[in-house]
Design an enzyme around this catalytic site. Structure first.
Site, PDB file in Angstrom:
ATOM      1  N   SER A 141     -16.342 -22.826  17.917  1.00  0.00           N
ATOM      2  CA  SER A 141     -15.032 -23.293  17.448  1.00  0.00           C
ATOM      3  C   SER A 141     -14.957 -23.097  15.945  1.00  0.00           C
ATOM      4  O   SER A 141     -15.985 -23.185  15.251  1.00  0.00           O
ATOM      5  CB  SER A 141     -14.846 -24.776  17.772  1.00  0.00           C
ATOM      6  OG  SER A 141     -13.689 -25.299  17.136  1.00  0.00           O
ATOM      7  N   TYR A 154     -17.119 -33.414  17.982  1.00  0.00           N
ATOM      8  CA  TYR A 154     -16.879 -32.057  18.488  1.00  0.00           C
ATOM      9  C   TYR A 154     -17.295 -31.010  17.459  1.00  0.00           C
ATOM     10  O   TYR A 154     -18.026 -30.061  17.778  1.00  0.00           O
ATOM     11  CB  TYR A 154     -15.394 -31.914  18.830  1.00  0.00           C
ATOM     12  CG  TYR A 154     -15.000 -30.556  19.345  1.00  0.00           C
ATOM     13  CD1 TYR A 154     -15.240 -30.204  20.669  1.00  0.00           C
ATOM     14  CD2 TYR A 154     -14.379 -29.629  18.515  1.00  0.00           C
ATOM     15  CE1 TYR A 154     -14.873 -28.952  21.155  1.00  0.00           C
ATOM     16  CE2 TYR A 154     -14.008 -28.380  18.986  1.00  0.00           C
ATOM     17  CZ  TYR A 154     -14.249 -28.048  20.303  1.00  0.00           C
ATOM     18  OH  TYR A 154     -13.889 -26.806  20.777  1.00  0.00           O
TER      19      TYR A 154
END
Length: 250
Positions: A141, A154
């Protein structure tokens, strides 16, 4: 048929980016094993691919459980031979302020997003080394490299998975095995729809600048980047982190 004769494993293949990656690899000739915690969802993806004349099977696998991963990869190897490609897509998201993050949420995010990449990569790499070839790609990501408010667990887990993949690539390079990362930004998936706000316009309150290209990515956009890095066209690319985020990480 760029990947004809190659066996590809895809974790998190039951939906979103994972399903798009499985479809792209199968469409290019690979024999795909779709791995997902939800075995029924993975089977639906594999069935659609078989209906289109592609080679695809599904296996239930919990990437947080190393024994479960090993069993699934061993069964896939018995069916299609040793994996030539592994794409780590399985991931989860928990949002909220750091000071309100429960221990269980933090641990779960890391067990899937970081430990899951380790378990699957180890199982695949063990089988790639005797072949002296292979490709491991982790779908990370852009949050791994750009701080995100309310997404600490995350972002940190994706940063861990990114650095693990690069370190793995350094160790496996002598065997001709390449390891790379594809780092999406906002992508039209169930995970993205869970979030509030407009990712294209950004959120000054959360220090997000938006997406310069003016659109949210489609899962196929990410799959195309994976396809390139998995191919022989990228034969001299390893330890690389390719951002596919429309410029959002500027």
């Amino acid at each position: 048929m760029e990947f004809h004769g190659r066996h590809a494993l895809v974790t998190g293949a039951g939906q979103g980016i994972g399903a798009a990656v499985a479809a792209a690899l199968a469409g290019a000739g690979a024999a795909v094993t779709a791995l997902d915690l939800d075995g029924a969802r993975a089977e639906r993806v594999a069935a659609r691919l078989r209906a289109d004349g592609r080679q695809a099977v599904a296996r239930q696998a919990d990437v947080t459980d190393p024994a479960c991963v090993e069993r699934a990869v061993a069964a896939a190897e018995a069916e299609h031979g040793p994996p030539a490609i592994l794409v780590n897509v399985a991931g989860v998201l928990r949002t909220g302020p750091v000071l309100e993050c429960a221990d269980a949420d933090w641990q779960h995010v890391f067990s899937v997003n970081a430990a899951g990449v380790f378990h699957a990569s180890r199982a695949a790499a063990t089988r790639m080394i005797p072949e002296r070839r292979g490709v491991i790609i982790t779908v990370g990501s852009n949050a791994a490299g750009v701080p995100r408010a309310l997404m600490a667990a995350y972002a940190a887990s994706k940063a861990a998975a990114t650095m693990f993949t690069k370190c793995l690539g350094l160790e496996l390079a002598p065997y001709g095995i390449r390891c790379n990362v594809v780092a999406p930004g906002s992508t039209d998936t169930a995970m993205q729809r869970f979030l509030n706000g407009d990712p294209v316009q950004g959120s000054p309150r959360l220090y997000r600048v938006g997406i310069p290209l003016g659109r949210v990515a489609d899962p196929a956009d990410v799959a195309e980047a994976v396809l390139f890095l998995a191919s022989d066209r990228a034969r001299h690319i390893t330890l690389h982190d390719l951002y596919v985020d429309g410029g959002a990480s500027l």
